[in-house]
Design a protein around this motif. Structure first.
Motif, PDB file in Angstrom:
ATOM      1  N   LEU A 332       0.815  -1.214   0.000  1.00 24.69           N
ATOM      2  CA  LEU A 332       0.000   0.000   0.000  1.00 24.69           C
ATOM      3  C   LEU A 332       0.849   1.265   0.000  1.00 24.69           C
ATOM      4  CD1 LEU A 332      -2.737   1.379   0.164  1.00 24.69           C
ATOM      5  CD2 LEU A 332      -2.656   1.103   2.655  1.00 24.69           C
ATOM      6  N   GLU A 333       1.916   1.294   0.770  1.00 25.32           N
ATOM      7  CA  GLU A 333       2.738   2.510   0.873  1.00 25.32           C
ATOM      8  C   GLU A 333       3.350   2.890  -0.470  1.00 25.32           C
ATOM      9  OE1 GLU A 333       2.952  -0.062   2.863  1.00 25.32           O
ATOM     10  OE2 GLU A 333       2.116   0.755   4.732  1.00 25.32           O
ATOM     11  N   GLU A 334       3.882   1.907  -1.187  1.00 20.76           N
ATOM     12  CA  GLU A 334       4.484   2.188  -2.491  1.00 20.76           C
ATOM     13  C   GLU A 334       3.436   2.639  -3.500  1.00 20.76           C
ATOM     14  OE1 GLU A 334       6.321  -1.598  -3.117  1.00 20.76           O
ATOM     15  OE2 GLU A 334       8.303  -0.858  -2.574  1.00 20.76           O
ATOM     16  N   PHE A 335       2.269   2.029  -3.446  1.00 18.36           N
ATOM     17  CA  PHE A 335       1.206   2.425  -4.372  1.00 18.36           C
ATOM     18  C   PHE A 335       0.738   3.855  -4.084  1.00 18.36           C
ATOM     19  CE2 PHE A 335      -3.409   2.648  -5.287  1.00 18.36           C
ATOM     20  CZ  PHE A 335      -3.335   2.562  -6.663  1.00 18.36           C
ATOM     21  N   GLU A 336       0.559   4.198  -2.809  1.00 23.35           N
ATOM     22  CA  GLU A 336       0.145   5.559  -2.457  1.00 23.35           C
ATOM     23  C   GLU A 336       1.185   6.585  -2.905  1.00 23.35           C
ATOM     24  OE1 GLU A 336      -0.520   5.254   1.731  1.00 23.35           O
ATOM     25  OE2 GLU A 336      -2.697   4.983   1.498  1.00 23.35           O
ATOM     26  N   TRP A 337       2.445   6.237  -2.735  1.00 26.40           N
ATOM     27  CA  TRP A 337       3.499   7.151  -3.178  1.00 26.40           C
ATOM     28  C   TRP A 337       3.428   7.363  -4.689  1.00 26.40           C
ATOM     29  CZ3 TRP A 337       7.498   6.316  -6.630  1.00 26.40           C
ATOM     30  CH2 TRP A 337       8.446   7.346  -6.733  1.00 26.40           C
ATOM     31  N   GLY A 338       3.264   6.265  -5.411  1.00 28.59           N
ATOM     32  CA  GLY A 338       3.188   6.375  -6.861  1.00 28.59           C
ATOM     33  C   GLY A 338       1.991   7.198  -7.315  1.00 28.59           C
ATOM     34  N   MET A 339       0.830   6.995  -6.685  1.00 29.18           N
ATOM     35  CA  MET A 339      -0.363   7.761  -7.050  1.00 29.18           C
ATOM     36  C   MET A 339      -0.168   9.243  -6.763  1.00 29.18           C
ATOM     37  SD  MET A 339      -2.742   5.918  -8.452  1.00 29.18           S
ATOM     38  CE  MET A 339      -4.221   6.902  -8.207  1.00 29.18           C
ATOM     39  N   ASN A 340       0.433   9.558  -5.641  1.00 27.29           N
ATOM     40  CA  ASN A 340       0.694  10.967  -5.305  1.00 27.29           C
ATOM     41  C   ASN A 340       1.612  11.610  -6.333  1.00 27.29           C
ATOM     42  OD1 ASN A 340      -0.894  11.075  -2.981  1.00 27.29           O
ATOM     43  ND2 ASN A 340       0.741  10.245  -1.696  1.00 27.29           N
ATOM     44  N   GLU A 341       2.644  10.877  -6.748  1.00 23.81           N
ATOM     45  CA  GLU A 341       3.561  11.405  -7.752  1.00 23.81           C
ATOM     46  C   GLU A 341       2.832  11.632  -9.084  1.00 23.81           C
ATOM     47  OE1 GLU A 341       6.851  12.313  -7.484  1.00 23.81           O
ATOM     48  OE2 GLU A 341       6.432  12.080  -5.330  1.00 23.81           O
ATOM     49  N   MET A 342       1.952  10.694  -9.443  1.00 26.06           N
ATOM     50  CA  MET A 342       1.230  10.833 -10.706  1.00 26.06           C
ATOM     51  C   MET A 342       0.268  12.017 -10.666  1.00 26.06           C
ATOM     52  SD  MET A 342      -1.175   8.031 -12.670  1.00 26.06           S
ATOM     53  CE  MET A 342      -2.479   8.198 -11.457  1.00 26.06           C
ATOM     54  N   MET A 343      -0.436  12.194  -9.521  1.00 29.51           N
ATOM     55  CA  MET A 343      -1.410  13.288  -9.434  1.00 29.51           C
ATOM     56  C   MET A 343      -0.756  14.664  -9.409  1.00 29.51           C
ATOM     57  SD  MET A 343      -4.435  11.772  -6.957  1.00 29.51           S
ATOM     58  CE  MET A 343      -3.354  11.192  -5.649  1.00 29.51           C
ATOM     59  N   LYS A 344       0.534  14.707  -9.040  1.00 32.23           N
ATOM     60  CA  LYS A 344       1.253  15.997  -9.062  1.00 32.23           C
ATOM     61  C   LYS A 344       1.621  16.417 -10.481  1.00 32.23           C
ATOM     62  CE  LYS A 344       3.434  15.236  -4.535  1.00 32.23           C
ATOM     63  NZ  LYS A 344       4.731  14.957  -3.851  1.00 32.23           N
ATOM     64  N   ASP A 345       1.660  15.442 -11.372  1.00 32.01           N
ATOM     65  CA  ASP A 345       2.117  15.686 -12.747  1.00 32.01           C
ATOM     66  C   ASP A 345       0.927  15.570 -13.699  1.00 32.01           C
ATOM     67  OD1 ASP A 345       3.273  15.632 -15.290  1.00 32.01           O
ATOM     68  OD2 ASP A 345       5.063  14.570 -14.576  1.00 32.01           O
ATOM     69  N   ARG A 346       0.477  16.716 -14.224  1.00 34.96           N
ATOM     70  CA  ARG A 346      -0.697  16.727 -15.113  1.00 34.96           C
ATOM     71  C   ARG A 346      -0.465  15.866 -16.342  1.00 34.96           C
ATOM     72  NH1 ARG A 346      -1.713  19.010 -19.756  1.00 34.96           N
ATOM     73  NH2 ARG A 346      -3.827  19.674 -20.327  1.00 34.96           N
ATOM     74  N   ASP A 347       0.698  15.987 -16.960  1.00 36.65           N
ATOM     75  CA  ASP A 347       0.979  15.230 -18.179  1.00 36.65           C
ATOM     76  C   ASP A 347       0.998  13.726 -17.906  1.00 36.65           C
ATOM     77  OD1 ASP A 347       1.173  17.569 -19.622  1.00 36.65           O
ATOM     78  OD2 ASP A 347       3.350  17.746 -19.355  1.00 36.65           O
ATOM     79  N   TYR A 348       1.579  13.362 -16.759  1.00 38.77           N
ATOM     80  CA  TYR A 348       1.633  11.943 -16.391  1.00 38.77           C
ATOM     81  C   TYR A 348       0.226  11.395 -16.143  1.00 38.77           C
ATOM     82  CZ  TYR A 348       3.333   7.711 -14.017  1.00 38.77           C
ATOM     83  OH  TYR A 348       3.604   6.413 -13.648  1.00 38.77           O
ATOM     84  N   LEU A 349      -0.601  12.222 -15.478  1.00 41.35           N
ATOM     85  CA  LEU A 349      -1.968  11.798 -15.176  1.00 41.35           C
ATOM     86  C   LEU A 349      -2.779  11.573 -16.441  1.00 41.35           C
ATOM     87  CD1 LEU A 349      -4.251  11.287 -13.148  1.00 41.35           C
ATOM     88  CD2 LEU A 349      -4.688  13.748 -13.124  1.00 41.35           C
TER      89      LEU A 349
END
Length: 403
Positions: A332-349
């Motif tokens: 869960l911790e790694e997944f939450e980190w990855g989701m947070n990183e993705m949501m910070k980046d509009r292009d990635y999202l």
């Protein structure tokens, strides 16, 4: 009507009219009259002896008169009132005892044993098999509300009625079953239909409340048109995927039924040498069916993915976290980190949404391609099998010896 029954009728009518609480709107005189009428109908169809019929009708007249004294356990009070009246009229003790037992059998937790007890119990519940069941049910609900001083929710009353008709009641005589069971089932069906309608209305109301709350709480998000486009497109793709799975399941079920029927009826006949002409058509028929089953399974068989990603994949934007197959083995911790990183980046999202849409399209293309092939094989198989059987039957009839 005997003189005794006339006296009883006069006594019960006057007692209920004068002493019954006005809050009791269901278990009143009209209910008693209906029960007496239905008891008489059942007694006539059961061809009861006149003496037995009279005791049944006496019990029917008295069965709810106890409501003038008490609500809970009114059956016992009804039997006591009946005993007092019958004693004054000089009725024999054994008859009074039998009448009391019939009255006490109207308790819902009592299992009636004698014919008279069963007939009165069925007459008392005849409203369950009436076309006016809804009106009777509303009167009973109102009576309970007036006596308890509490309002009953419509859903609670509906569920109580459904449970009673489903699990809490059954007619005890064949006559009652024949007369009222069919309408009782219709009444239950109507209750279930109403329950479904209420659930849908409540669901819509809940959704509207959530939408209103969301509109109050949300902040204006940019590029709403793009988000709507992704939402609609993804939903459409998922719907198409569900349709494809449904079509594949239909074909799978149909072919499975065909195989089972062939194995149980057709194959055993091939042991007989006289049926050898059916071997080739049967093989053709079963072969096409098996191929259709295999293709249907392939159309619905899921692909298994690795289910892991690394921080480097996130940094390089190489993994789509919107697809479960890419993260189902992560903690869960790694997944939450990855989701947070993705949501910070509009292009990635938006890039992840685009990839998700693209790969859903590839899956749909594969499913519908296999489905088209499966339907084609199934159609050709049916045609070829029918032709093969026709030719086999024709050749067999042509080669049959003429006597």
């Amino acid at each position: 009507m005997s003189t005794l029954l006339e006296k009883i009728e006069s006594f019960v009518v006057s007692t209920l009219n004068e002493k019954l609480d006005k809050k009791i709107v269901y278990h009143g005189l009209s209910h008693t009259l209906r029960v007496v009428e239905k008891a008489m109908e059942l007694a006539d169809e059961a061809k009861l002896d006149e003496a037995v019929k009279e005791r049944l009708l006496i019990a029917a007249w008295f069965h709810d008169v106890g409501f003038t004294k008490i609500i809970e356990g009114h059956e016992v009070e009804s039997a006591r009132i009946a005993s007092d009246f019958l004693n004054k009229e000089g009725v024999e003790a054994n008859i009074i005892e039998e009448v009391n037992q019939i009255i006490l059998a109207t308790k819902m937790d009592v299992i009636p044993t004698t014919t008279s007890e069963k007939l009165l119990r069925d007459a008392d519940c005849s409203h369950l098999g009436s076309k006016n069941y809804t009106e009777f049910s509303q009167l009973l609900q109102k009576e309970i509300e007036l006596l308890s001083g509490e309002k009953i929710k419509e859903t609670d009353w509906l569920n109580k009625n459904i449970d009673f008709l489903t699990n809490g009641h059954c007619f005890h005589t064949d006559i009652a079953v024949r007369k009222w069971e069919k309408q009782k089932v219709k009444n239950l069906a109507q209750l279930l239909k109403t329950e479904k309608k209420l659930k849908q209305e409540n669901k819509k109301l809940s959704q509207k409340r959530e939408e209103l709350q969301f509109k109050k709480d949300k902040v204006e998000l940019p590029e709403r048109g793009i988000e709507t486009m992704f939402r609609v497109a993804l939903r459409n793709h998922i719907t198409l995927s569900d349709i494809a799975d449904t079509k594949a399941n239909i074909l799978l079920s149909v072919n499975a039924i065909i195989i089972s029927m062939a194995l149980s009826t057709l194959i055993p006949k091939l042991d007989n040498p006289s049926n050898s002409y059916l071997i080739i058509p049967s093989i053709v028929f079963i072969a096409f069916t098996v191929v259709s089953i295999v293709l249907s399974i392939l159309a619905t068989r899921p692909n298994v993915t690795q289910g892991k990603f690394t921080q480097e994949d996130i940094i390089n934007k190489k993994v789509n976290l919107l697809f479960f197959g890419n993260f189902h083995k992560m903690n869960l911790e790694e997944f939450e980190w990855g989701m947070n990183e993705m949501m910070k980046d509009r292009d990635y999202l938006y890039g992840s949404l685009t990839k998700d849409l693209y790969f859903l399209g590839l899956v749909l293309n594969r499913k519908y391609g296999l489905l088209r092939t499966t339907y084609t094989v199934f159609m050709i198989g049916i045609i070829v099998s029918v032709i093969a059987f026709v030719i086999a039957f024709y050749m067999q009839s042509g080669s049959a010896p003429v006597s």
